[in-house]
Each structure stands twice: as structure tokens, then as C-alpha cells.
Motif scaffolding. Structure first.
Motif, PDB file in Angstrom:
ATOM      1  N   HIS A  44      -3.475   8.054   1.130  1.00 45.78           N
ATOM      2  CA  HIS A  44      -3.601   8.361  -0.293  1.00 45.78           C
ATOM      3  C   HIS A  44      -4.372   9.628  -0.607  1.00 45.78           C
ATOM      4  O   HIS A  44      -4.284  10.151  -1.694  1.00 45.78           O
ATOM      5  N   GLN A  84       0.821  -1.215   0.000  1.00 47.57           N
ATOM      6  CA  GLN A  84       0.000   0.000   0.000  1.00 47.57           C
ATOM      7  C   GLN A  84       0.850   1.258   0.000  1.00 47.57           C
ATOM      8  O   GLN A  84       0.345   2.364   0.158  1.00 47.57           O
ATOM      9  N   ALA A 142      -5.242   3.660   5.691  1.00 44.94           N
ATOM     10  CA  ALA A 142      -4.974   3.460   4.265  1.00 44.94           C
ATOM     11  C   ALA A 142      -5.552   4.610   3.435  1.00 44.94           C
ATOM     12  O   ALA A 142      -4.917   5.092   2.495  1.00 44.94           O
ATOM     13  N   MET A 176      -9.540  -2.010   1.199  1.00 42.36           N
ATOM     14  CA  MET A 176      -8.286  -1.306   1.395  1.00 42.36           C
ATOM     15  C   MET A 176      -7.578  -1.078   0.059  1.00 42.36           C
ATOM     16  O   MET A 176      -7.044   0.006  -0.206  1.00 42.36           O
ATOM     17  N   ALA A 177      -7.613  -2.113  -0.783  1.00 42.14           N
ATOM     18  CA  ALA A 177      -6.972  -1.989  -2.089  1.00 42.14           C
ATOM     19  C   ALA A 177      -7.662  -0.925  -2.946  1.00 42.14           C
ATOM     20  O   ALA A 177      -7.034  -0.262  -3.763  1.00 42.14           O
ATOM     21  N   ARG A 220       2.855   2.143  -5.351  1.00 38.05           N
ATOM     22  CA  ARG A 220       2.228   1.096  -4.540  1.00 38.05           C
ATOM     23  C   ARG A 220       1.002   1.625  -3.811  1.00 38.05           C
ATOM     24  O   ARG A 220       1.067   2.650  -3.147  1.00 38.05           O
ATOM     25  N   GLY A 221      -0.070   0.890  -3.921  1.00 38.45           N
ATOM     26  CA  GLY A 221      -1.266   1.259  -3.184  1.00 38.45           C
ATOM     27  C   GLY A 221      -1.945   2.489  -3.742  1.00 38.45           C
ATOM     28  O   GLY A 221      -3.024   2.861  -3.322  1.00 38.45           O
ATOM     29  N   CYS A 267      -7.715   3.758  -3.104  1.00 39.88           N
ATOM     30  CA  CYS A 267      -7.042   4.781  -3.917  1.00 39.88           C
ATOM     31  C   CYS A 267      -7.438   4.695  -5.387  1.00 39.88           C
ATOM     32  O   CYS A 267      -6.732   5.229  -6.236  1.00 39.88           O
ATOM     33  N   ALA A 314      -2.566  -1.732  -6.735  1.00 39.67           N
ATOM     34  CA  ALA A 314      -2.867  -2.262  -5.408  1.00 39.67           C
ATOM     35  C   ALA A 314      -2.769  -3.780  -5.455  1.00 39.67           C
ATOM     36  O   ALA A 314      -2.817  -4.384  -6.523  1.00 39.67           O
TER      37      ALA A 314
END
Ligand SMILES: Nc1ncnc2c1ncn2[C@@H]1O[C@H](COP(=O)(O)OP(=O)(O)OP(=O)(O)O)[C@@H](O)[C@H]1O
Ligand code: SF4
Ligand SMILES: [Mg+2]
Lengths: 295, 335
Positions: free
Chosen positions: B120, A192, B116, B167-168, B88-89, B171, B93
Motif C-alpha cells: 500500500h 487486502q 501488507a 494488518m488492516a 480492498r485493503g 493503509c 479493510a
């Protein structure tokens, strides 16, 4: 587990909401930890309230030299006529202060070194070799050497003990962090885009807190013993300030004529160390998530 | 469709105590926007290492990458750690196989999701929290408000995987890498999670790289498939061609050992004999030769290159042309 709520899952829910109060309840039920906690609390109270009810530990009274325990002097007096009770109480202050500050410093340093070593292979090699080197010396010899180099001062005792005990804490933190680090959630955090700081201090640190707390209590006990040993050898807290160790040193030569000079500080050391160790063992049981299942 | 991710000749090697091993050896594939590309293969074929290489999650002190990974026109392998952290993320993701340990046990779902989101988006803590609830709601988890206050151990595996998906998605990623996201789940939950992934993909128009060892799952959700064996791509084509006309003996073996819906569960399925060799003794010649029922002496004599059978079908086997004409080993698998 299902999506529908069952009575069982409700109970589980309430329990975790009150994690802290549950810990306190279990602590209360753990007899040894409770005993240790109570004894330690008494010693701490005596140390803090000492100046209120005990006399001055430094007042010389040549007419009252080596008086046996009496109502005036419940623990007797030493070869300068100083009140042994007042000195033991003042010694408690010194010992507990040295123990607590050392435990605090080693926890902070140990956590930083241990977490960093767990995360960086090069840092790991360097830091762990240094700590191997430090741990190869018997603690007391290393402490004497450091005291000899820095000079006899209470603050130097704390520095010396912190140098001696930080490697032990760092090792514990490192191994706990190495376990935590292999969990998928750390990789998930990396995926993440989490920074190293966020991973180490916000996510891994809480997972190494339990072993850190337990180790800190043992450092607390060990540094009280080591400080006493240092002072007994004349390399610790400088006289005339009392500490349990240099009281034993003063009493050593008079042990057959004035037993009270050694027995009382000795009893203080013993009961404090026993209490702290009981507390540490208890915390280890209570903070170990598998302990409940074992019972 | 434009290529979102274009991996060209990726090679990932590890320095180990017993020398260097190459876990991913010259792998090429691409993922377009809105496309689901599957990577299949047995355990130890290098599927996860491929996925982790894309985000460069492997231990930097012992891992070396080479090749190209063009993401939106830029080669990720030329990026430094800082630049990768922003990818990343954020734009790529990932969700993981093991939902049980993919969440930190000491924090609530809400804390982790909010964190999280905050990582972002430049918003306040309160709006981050309500954004987190919305995300959870989107994954179809019942009572999202209450889940926010729960710890990971209070959720079922399927619910945790939904949290990971939330969570993934925090963003709006352009590419989602899913490494066996349903392997640890029961069949019903697996079907729900797969449906959810497809819905979300359509909503966000993201590409998905879906890693699995289950050809049934591939048939269900993938548009194109890359079959891997011992660090190499052995066959790559669209999903219909793969099931109708598998060209590589390894693909055929995988299909033969996949149970059909409605087939007798007690019936013995054929299995591929032997197991994946270790990376320390990679066979010369065709890497599959020791286990291949079609092997010929010349299979072991020289390295076998990927052969283009049709514009969108490649296979690493000297007998591909012969095999492709034959009907698949098991007709039931053809779709
Ligand atoms: N850090 C590492 N160092 C050395 N070898 C590694 C490392 N990580 C993975 N490997 C090796 O790379 C190979 C591929 O592993 P990988 O995890 O990609 O397999 P996989 O296809 O994902 O299998 P599974 O289905 O079991 O997840 C394995 O042989 C593994 O032992
Ligand atoms: S090249 Fe030979 S051994 Fe390898 S898969 Fe093809 S037939 Fe089998
Ligand atoms: Mg894997």
C-alpha cells in the motif's frame, strides 16, 4: 498460551528458528530415508566420477567378446567386447540425467498447471480433462507413441516422459492448492487487495511445496524405470550410447551364456529405484506435519 | 455525519448445483464516518455474505450481485476487478472471525505485515518493516519486535487477532469490516479487542461495519444495528431504540436468548424455536412465520415489507406497531 514467556514457549521458539537443522536431524534419525539417501548418493557419485576410473563404454574389443567378470573387466564384456562396467556407469549417467531433468521439468510444469487449475474454474476443467486423457493411457504406451512421433533421441525421451508425468504432479499440486486456497488467509489476502500472482506464487506455493517435492522423487524413480523400459523395447536412448534399458535389451538373447550382461545393469536399476523410493517415502513422512504426532 | 458506505437493495445470489440461491435479498443500510454499525443475526442469515459482497470477495464465476453500494459517492458494483483491488485493503479493510487461519502458517508475522505495508505504500523494505513494528505496537501487543520474528502458531488467538488488526490498519482504511472478530476469543480478550477497535476507530475516524451474533457485543460498541434474518433486514435502528423498543419478534427472540451480566448461568434461557430454514426453501410470506410466537394466518399470505416506524427505525413485521408499545421481553436487556 499467554503473553508472558514460559520455558515451554522459549523452547518452541528456538525450535522453529532452526527449522532446517531440525529437519536434517530428523532425516538422520529416519533409517529408511537415510539408507535411500546414501545409496542414491553412491550411484550419483559413480555416475559423475565414472569417466575417471571406468573405461570407455564405446570401445570395441572383438578379441575380448563375452568375457566373464575378471580383474580387467569386473562386470565382464558384451558381445562386441565392450566393458560392461564402463557401460553400466555411463548408463547411470544417462538414467540419472533423464530422471533428474524429467523430475525438474514436471515439477515446474506441474506446479504451474496445478496452481492455475486450483484458482480458475474454467482453466481447471480444461486442464484436468486433458490430464485425465493423458492419464488414461498406460504411461509406457503413451511414451512409445510420443517417441515414435518425435524420433529416437535422448532429449525426446525426456520430453516424452515429461508429457507423461506432468499430469500426475499437476494433480497433486492442484489438490494441495485447493486445500490451501480455502484457508481464511487467502480470503484475508484478497481483502487486502493482493494480486492473483502474489496469492498464488508467494502465499499458496510454499504450502504445496512438500507434496511437490515428494511427488518429484517418485517421478524421478518412475522416469528411470520408464526410460529403461523404453530403451529395452528399442524406443528409448538410441544405441550405441549405453543406457540400462538397452543394455538389458542387448543381454536378453544371451542371458544363459553371458548372465553378467543382464544382472549388473538390472542390479543398478533395482538399487537406484529402491533408493529413490525409500527416500521419497521418508520425505513424505518427514514433511508431513502430522507425522511427529503419530509416533 | 456523511454517509461513507450506502448499500441500497443489495442482492447476492449463488449458482449452485441445485439451482440459484439468494443469500442476501434486498439489503439496505449505511455506515457513516466514525460510526459503528452492527449486523446481527443467527448463523446462516447472510451476514458474512453481505460483508464479502461489499469487497466482492466471493467466487466471481458463481456469484451475482445487484443493487447499489455507494462508497464515497461511487457505486462499487460498477467497479471492475482491478478497481476493486485498489479499494480492498486500501480504503476498505476487513478482519475475520478465525484468527487461527487468517495468517499464512509458512511466513513470520513480520514478513506478512511488511508485505501488507509494502502493498500500500511506496517505501523501502526497511521503513516498511519499522512501520510494521509501529503498527503492531499500536495494537498493544507486548514485545512487537519479537513478534515480528515469530510464526503464527507461536501466537495466541488474541495476539493473532491484534496482528490482523495491525494488518488492516496498514493503509489507514476509511471503512473497516469486522466479521465476528471476537467470536473465537475468550471474554477478557474479547473485551480488550473491542476496546482496541474503538480506540483505533476514534484515532483514524474510520467507519466500522461490525458483524456478530452476540447482542452483548452490539450493546457495547455499536451506534446503529441492522438485524438480519434469512438474507433480509428485519429491523434496523439505533442501538438505544433497539434495546428499549425492539419492534420485531425475531429481535425480541434474540434478546431473550442473550444472557445478562450477573444472571444465573444455569438458568434456562428461552430460545427461538426451530432453526433458520435453508435458502432452497425460503417460506413465502413472512420468512420468520414458522418460528414466530406472534404469527397470524395473514403473516404467511403476502410478502411483508419493511415498515418505517420512526425516521430511524424500520421493522419487517405486520404487528410491529402493536409490539413496539409493549415493553421489551426482558427488562434486563434495556439500556
Ligand atoms: N458460495 C456459496 N454458495 C452457496 N451458498 C452459499 C455460499 N456462501 C454462503 N452461502 C449460503 O449463504 C447463507 C448465508 O451464509 P453466511 O456465511 O453469510 O452466514 P452468516 O450469517 O455469516 O453465518 P455465521 O454466523 O455462521 O458466520 C448460508 O445459508 C450459506 O449456506
Ligand atoms: S409478520 Fe407475523 S410471523 Fe412475521 S414476524 Fe411479524 S408477527 Fe411474526
Ligand atoms: Mg459468518
Amino acid at each position: 498460551m499467554t503473553d508472558t514467556m514460559t520455558v515451554g514457549s522459549l523452547n518452541r521458539l528456538n525450535k522453529t528458528y532452526s527449522r532446517r537443522s531440525m529437519f536434517l536431524r530428523r532425516f538422520g534419525a529416519h533409517k529408511l530415508a537415510m539408507t535411500g539417501g546414501i545409496v542414491l548418493a553412491i550411484v550419483v557419485a559413480v555416475a559423475i566420477l565414472g569417466p575417471v576410473f571406468a573405461g570407455d563404454p564405446l570401445t570395441l574389443n572383438p578379441s575380448q567378446r563375452l568375457a566373464p567378470p575378471s580383474l580387467d573387466h569386473p562386470f565382464g564384456t558384451d558381445n562386441y567386447g565392450r566393458d560392461t562396467f564402463a557401460r553400466a556407469v555411463a548408463g547411470a549417467r544417462v538414467s540419472l540425467l533423464v530422471g533428474a531433468v524429467t523430475a525438474l521439468i514436471t515439477s515446474v510444469l506441474g506446479a504451474i498447471v496445478g496452481l492455475f487449475a486450483a484458482y480458475n474454474r474454467i482453466a481447471d476443467t480444461i486442464l484436468m480433462r486433458i490430464s485425465d486423457g493423458l492419464m488414461a493411457f498406460p504411461a509406457i504406451l503413451l511414451a512409445i507413441a510420443i517417441m515414435a512421433a518425435m524420433g529416437q533421441q535422448t532429449s525426446n525421451v525426456i520430453i516424452a516422459l515429461s508429457i507423461v508425468f506432468t499430469p500426475y504432479v499437476a494433480r497433486i499440486v492442484r489438490s494441495a492448492a485447493l486445500v490451501a486456497k480455502e484457508q481464511t488467509y487467502v480470503e484475508a489476502l484478497r481483502s487486502q487487495g493482493a494480486s492473483l500472482f502474489r496469492i498464488l506464487w508467494i502465499n499458496i506455493f510454499p504450502n504445496v511445496l512438500s507434496p511437490l517435492i515428494v511427488q518429484a522423487t517418485f517421478v524421478f524413480a518412475d522416469s528411470i524405470i520408464t526410460e529403461a523400459a523404453l530403451s529395452f523395447l528399442g524406443a528409448g536412448v538410441p544405441p550405441p550410447a549405453p543406457s540400462w534399458g538397452n543394455m538389458l535389451l542387448d543381454g536378453k538373447t544371451l542371458i544363459y551364456s553371458a548372465w553378467w550382461m543382464t544382472v549388473f545393469p538390472g542390479a543398478f536399476i533395482m538399487s537406484t529405484i529402491l533408493a529413490v523410493n525409500l527416500l521419497g517415502d521418508g520425505l513424505r513422512d518427514l514433511l508431513d506435519p502430522t507425522f511427529n504426532r503419530r509416533k | 455525519m456523511t454517509k461513507l458506505l450506502d448499500v441500497i437493495d443489495l442482492r447476492t445470489s449463488f449458482d449452485t448445483e441445485h439451482g440459484t440461491v439468494t443469500a442476501v435479498d434486498g439489503v439496505s443500510f449505511s455506515v457513516a464516518q466514525g460510526e459503528v454499525v452492527g449486523i446481527v443475526g443467527e448463523s446462516g442469515c447472510g451476514k458474512s455474505v453481505t460483508a464479502e459482497s461489499i469487497l466482492q470477495l466471493l467466487d466471481p464465476s458463481s456469484t451475482r450481485y445487484s443493487g447499489q453500494m455507494n462508497f464515497d459517492g461511487e457505486d462499487l458494483l460498477t467497479f471492475g476487478e482491478e478497481a476493486m483491488r485498489r479499494i480492498r485493503g486500501n480504503r476498505i479493510a476487513m478482519i475475520f472471525q478465525d484468527p487461527m487461519s487468517a495468517l499464512n502458517p509458512v511466513f513470520t508475522i513480520g514478513d506478512q505485515l511488511t508485505e501488507a505495508v509494502l502493498a500500500h505504500r511506496k517505501i523501502g523494505k526497511r521503513s516498511a518493516r519499522s512501520a510494521a513494528v509501529d503498527l503492531l505496537d499500536k495494537t498493544g501487543i507486548p514485545e512487537p519486535e519479537r513478534r515480528m520474528r515469530q510464526y503464527p502458531h507461536q501466537l495466541s488467538g488474541g495476539q493473532r487477532q491484534r496482528v490482523m488488526i495491525a494488518m488492516a490498519l496498514s493503509c489507514d482504511p476509511e471503512l473497516l469490516i469486522a466479521d465476528e472478530p471476537t467470536t473465537a476469543l475468550d471474554v477478557t480478550t474479547q473485551a480488550q479487542i473491542l476496546r482496541l477497535l474503538i480506540e483505533l476507530k476514534d484515532e483514524f475516524n474510520a467507519g466500522i461495519l461490525f458483524i456478530t451474533h452476540d447482542l452483548g457485543v452490539v450493546a457495547e460498541i455499536c451506534d446503529r444495528v441492522v438485524v438480519m434474518y434469512l438474507g433480509e433486514v428485519v429491523e434496523s435502528t439505533d442501538v438505544h431504540t433497539l434495546f428499549d423498543n425492539p419492534a420485531h419478534p425475531y429481535t425480541r427472540g434474540l434478546m431473550a436468548s442473550t444472557p445478562d451480566v450477573g444472571s444465573d448461568p444455569s438458568a434456562d434461557l428461552p430460545i427461538i424455536p426451530g432453526s433458520v430454514p435453508t435458502l432452497h426453501n425460503v417460506p413465502s410470506g413472512c420468512r420468520f412465520a414458522d418460528r414466530c410466537p406472534f404469527a397470524l394466518p395473514e403473516c404467511r399470505e403476502r410478502t411483508v415489507e419493511l415498515e418505517v416506524l420512526s425516521p430511524d427505525h424500520t421493522s419487517r413485521c405486520i404487528r410491529s406497531q402493536e409490539l413496539i408499545g409493549n415493553s421489551p421481553v426482558k427488562d434486563g436487556m434495556a439500556r
